[in-house]
Write an enzyme that holds these catalytic residues in place. Structure first.
Site, PDB file in Angstrom:
ATOM      1  N   GLY A 198     -25.772  -8.085   3.847  1.00  0.00           N
ATOM      2  CA  GLY A 198     -26.635  -7.104   4.500  1.00  0.00           C
ATOM      3  C   GLY A 198     -28.010  -7.647   4.786  1.00  0.00           C
TER       4      GLY A 198
ATOM      5  N   GLY B 243     -32.383  -6.692   2.475  1.00  0.00           N
ATOM      6  CA  GLY B 243     -31.658  -7.955   2.584  1.00  0.00           C
ATOM      7  C   GLY B 243     -32.396  -8.967   3.435  1.00  0.00           C
TER       8      GLY B 243
ATOM      9  N   SER C 145     -29.429   1.077  -7.936  1.00  0.00           N
ATOM     10  CA  SER C 145     -30.360   2.081  -7.449  1.00  0.00           C
ATOM     11  C   SER C 145     -30.717   3.040  -8.564  1.00  0.00           C
ATOM     12  CB  SER C 145     -29.710   2.863  -6.300  1.00  0.00           C
ATOM     13  OG  SER C 145     -30.371   4.085  -6.052  1.00  0.00           O
TER      14      SER C 145
ATOM     15  N   TYR D   6     -22.586   8.466  -3.942  1.00  0.00           N
ATOM     16  CA  TYR D   6     -23.562   7.378  -3.979  1.00  0.00           C
ATOM     17  C   TYR D   6     -23.876   7.003  -5.422  1.00  0.00           C
ATOM     18  CZ  TYR D   6     -27.931   4.805  -3.323  1.00  0.00           C
ATOM     19  OH  TYR D   6     -28.915   3.838  -3.347  1.00  0.00           O
TER      20      TYR D   6
END
Length: 301
Positions: free
Chosen positions: A25, A31, A154, A179
């Protein structure tokens, strides 16, 4: 912290000449900033991207900013195991060594959809695709002294649960829940990989960017986006925990890096804690076994 009065920054990255780094990414956001900083310090950086046109544009920007930077492209769609296998085969053919694998790419709170292999999109992209890629490249990492696998998690892992009875969210779906599950999976994977790497030169480390102004937040509900923006930091700052995890010589396997500011939303990168669920070795082993079964990739650690 080392190197500066304010905190650890990209100027603290040691010379990376001779090192090969694959960043997933890498055409945008975190990224891109990660790849740029590594290339600026002399690393040979492979931008592993789904869209080659965007990847070329990113590579051009990096080389323009840092003439002489060694940057190449690798097509990679983490939502397709065929693509992951093809990318791994091409990377193995191209490189005898691999110093850094940075599992950065991700999808955040997207509407429910599935990958090419029928996995729930967030779990399939954020965890299963990276699990397979790591497994297929691990022998290159193991044969390279002081190599690292850095996986980006995250703050969202804190509201995640691994629902083994409904891993693909087929019975019930929530954007935040899926998520959180995927980001918790990133940490369980990192800690289990580190356990399996004990006694080798290779380490597994995790990082999170805090609240960073990347494209990932585009699927957040409006009111959440508003709250997010009051605390978010630049992608350059958001990439620092990943860069520290990847390059700081004092980093140890199984550590987790994130911003040191308010609620870990912003600030310079430091060692942080993940929640109790992320440190459940039984859940980690079970997720590992399920991931091997789903991807068909047996990780040889």
């Amino acid at each position: 912290m080392s190197g500066s009065k304010t905190g650890w920054t990209s100027t603290d990255i040691p010379d990376q000449t001779g090192r090969i780094a694959v960043v997933t990414g890498a055409n945008t956001g975190l990224g891109y900033e990660t790849a740029t900083a590594l290339a600026a310090k002399g690393a040979t950086v492979v931008l592993a991207v789904r869209n080659l046109d965007k990847g070329r544009a990113a590579a051009d920007l990096i080389v323009r900013a840092h003439p002489g930077a060694n940057v190449s492209l690798q097509e990679l769609d983490l939502g397709s195991l065929d693509s992951v296998r093809a990318a791994a085969a091409e990377l193995r053919a191209e490189h005898d060594q691999l110093d850094l694998l940075i599992n950065n790419a991700g999808v955040m709170m997207a509407p429910r959809s599935t990958t090419a292999d029928g996995f729930e999109l967030q779990l399939g992209t954020n965890h299963l695709g990276h699990f397979a890629l790591t497994g297929l490249l691990l022998d290159r990492l193991l044969s390279t002294p002081l190599s690292r696998v850095v996986t980006v998690s995250s703050l969202g892992h804190r509201f995640g649960r691994i629902r083994f009875d409904d891993l693909q969210s087929e019975r019930r779906y929530s954007r935040a829940g899926a998520y959180g599950q995927a980001k918790l999976a990133n940490l369980l994977f990192t800690y289990e990989l580190q356990r399996r790497l004990e006694g080798t030169d290779t380490i597994a480390v995790a990082a999170h960017p805090g609240g960073s102004s990347s494209e990932l937040s585009r699927h957040l509900p409006g009111v959440v986006q508003l709250a997010f923006r009051t605390l978010e930091q630049s992608t350059e700052m958001g990439a620092l925990p990943t860069l520290r995890a990847a390059t700081d010589p004092n980093v140890a396997g199984g550590e987790y890096y994130g911003p040191g500011g308010f609620m870990e939303m912003n600030g310079y990168p430091t060692l942080v804690d993940s929640n109790r669920r992320s440190h459940d070795p039984q859940a980690a082993r079970r997720l590992w076994d399920v991931s091997e079964e789903l991807t068909g990739v047996s990780v040889p650690a």
